[in-house]
Design an enzyme around this catalytic site. Sequence first.
Site, PDB file in Angstrom:
ATOM      1  CB  SER A  33      -0.928  -0.276   1.454  1.00 43.76           C
ATOM      2  OG  SER A  33      -1.547  -0.866   1.414  1.00 43.76           O
ATOM      3  CG  HIS A  65      -2.795  -4.090  -2.548  1.00 45.33           C
ATOM      4  ND1 HIS A  65      -2.371  -4.874  -1.956  1.00 45.33           N
ATOM      5  CD2 HIS A  65      -2.893  -2.596  -1.528  1.00 45.33           C
ATOM      6  CE1 HIS A  65      -1.637  -3.984  -0.394  1.00 45.33           C
ATOM      7  NE2 HIS A  65      -2.119  -3.138  -0.214  1.00 45.33           N
ATOM      8  CG  HIS A  88      -2.281  -8.461   2.956  1.00 44.03           C
ATOM      9  ND1 HIS A  88      -2.513  -7.460   1.579  1.00 44.03           N
ATOM     10  CD2 HIS A  88      -0.964  -7.010   2.938  1.00 44.03           C
ATOM     11  CE1 HIS A  88      -2.313  -6.813   1.829  1.00 44.03           C
ATOM     12  NE2 HIS A  88      -1.257  -6.708   2.790  1.00 44.03           N
ATOM     13  CE1 TYR A  90      -6.391  -8.193   4.193  1.00 41.71           C
ATOM     14  CE2 TYR A  90      -4.194  -7.014   5.025  1.00 41.71           C
ATOM     15  CZ  TYR A  90      -5.078  -7.222   4.375  1.00 41.71           C
ATOM     16  OH  TYR A  90      -5.006  -5.978   3.596  1.00 41.71           O
ATOM     17  CD  GLU A  91      -6.549 -10.616   0.358  1.00 42.09           C
ATOM     18  OE1 GLU A  91      -6.732 -11.183  -1.103  1.00 42.09           O
ATOM     19  OE2 GLU A  91      -5.419 -10.079  -0.375  1.00 42.09           O
ATOM     20  CB  ALA A 118       1.903   1.429   4.005  1.00 40.98           C
ATOM     21  CG  MET A 206      -2.454  -5.559   8.565  1.00 36.85           C
ATOM     22  SD  MET A 206      -3.566  -5.027   8.393  1.00 36.85           S
ATOM     23  CE  MET A 206      -4.406  -2.651   9.629  1.00 36.85           C
ATOM     24  CB  SER A 207       2.295  -7.249   4.710  1.00 34.33           C
ATOM     25  OG  SER A 207       3.058  -6.183   4.854  1.00 34.33           O
ATOM     26  CG  ASN A 230      -0.925   4.446  10.984  1.00 32.19           C
ATOM     27  OD1 ASN A 230      -0.331   4.043   9.831  1.00 32.19           O
ATOM     28  ND2 ASN A 230      -0.635   3.685  11.715  1.00 32.19           N
ATOM     29  CG  HIS A 242      -6.340   1.536   2.908  1.00 31.46           C
ATOM     30  ND1 HIS A 242      -5.306   0.836   3.229  1.00 31.46           N
ATOM     31  CD2 HIS A 242      -6.996   1.487   1.868  1.00 31.46           C
ATOM     32  CE1 HIS A 242      -5.094   0.838   2.022  1.00 31.46           C
ATOM     33  NE2 HIS A 242      -6.001   0.101   1.111  1.00 31.46           N
TER      34      HIS A 242
HETATM   35  I1  8IG Z   1      -0.393   1.634   6.990  1.00 31.64           I
HETATM   36  O1  8IG Z   1      -1.079   0.272  12.386  1.00 31.64           O
HETATM   37  C1  8IG Z   1      -0.634   0.705   8.259  1.00 31.64           C
HETATM   38  N1  8IG Z   1      -1.063  -0.626   8.075  1.00 31.64           N
HETATM   39  N2  8IG Z   1      -1.356  -3.877  11.098  1.00 31.64           N
HETATM   40  N3  8IG Z   1      -1.236  -1.555  12.173  1.00 31.64           N
HETATM   41  C2  8IG Z   1      -0.995  -2.174  11.138  1.00 31.64           C
HETATM   42  N4  8IG Z   1      -0.681  -2.019  10.113  1.00 31.64           N
HETATM   43  C3  8IG Z   1      -0.875  -0.778   9.333  1.00 31.64           C
HETATM   44  C4  8IG Z   1      -0.702   0.048   9.949  1.00 31.64           C
HETATM   45  C5  8IG Z   1      -1.050   0.265  11.639  1.00 31.64           C
HETATM   46  N5  8IG Z   1      -0.730   1.181   9.251  1.00 31.64           N
END
Ligand code: 8IG
Length: 267
Positions: A33, A65, A88, A90-91, A118, A206-207, A230, A242
């Site tokens: 991302s 994506h 990912h 989580y999918e 990201a 998450m990746s 963030n 997002h």
């Molecule tokens: I962009 O704060 C992004 N991806 N787990 N936590 C997690 N994944 C993210 C975050 C976050 N920001």
Amino acid sequence: MSNDPYALAATAAAALKSTAGVESFDVALVMGSGWVPAADAIGTTVAEIPVTDLPGFAPPAVAGHAGRIRAVTTASGRNVLIFLGRTHLYEGLGVEPVVHGVRTAIAAGVSTVVLTNAAGGLRPEHQKVGEPVLISDHINLTGAHPLTGARFVDMTDTYTPRLRDLAREVDPSLAEGVYVAFRGPTYETPAEVRMSRILGGDMVGMSTVLEAIAAREGGAEVLGLSLVTNPGAGLVGEPLNHQEVLEVGRATAARMGVLLANVVDKL
Ligand code: 8IG
């Protein structure tokens, strides 16, 4: 079709090489991302293929994506595969589609894998939003693993020191940090963010970690880069979203593109 993931990757690699008309690839870049717009800076596009044209790839599920693989030649003559988007955990498709791109790239000849993402920053006191951070190591809290059986792969230098040195030659301002991976798709609770800091984490995402493991198993070297978009949940007031991630990506694409292009040139 085989249910052996390595055979599936070999089949995908053969199709990818013949579609692109490239005999072998040197480097793979996985654009997370916010990183997709930076892809245009890497080199000259030879071919671009929807992942769904190749066996084993899941269709894209996340905005930003794109679900395409671009074959690029750099000015220095390297053949680069750019994955515009990734799958990912989580999918919910399981771990194999998550690492299929890396395995396909390695089967197509790649010996260096650059993983971008990201991420949330756990050290807002010295991480600005929009700053890239080199991944020095990771903590896998996804609860998943791409390997099964007695595969005791050494993970000491997962994110190759030589490649991190090289990235810092390109951009001496690059900080390093430990990437903590959660399964998602929720962002962390503030308590999980505090836990991640105590565990020694610097970014949350998450990746990346499952792909890094698959790359190391396959014998490739890994460079990892997080774009901090963030602060981790609860570290500052604002809830996370997002769209902001994609905006930070667009705002920083030029810088990330130059960084990646210069790194790839030095490999
Ligand atoms: I962009 O704060 C992004 N991806 N787990 N936590 C997690 N994944 C993210 C975050 C976050 N920001």
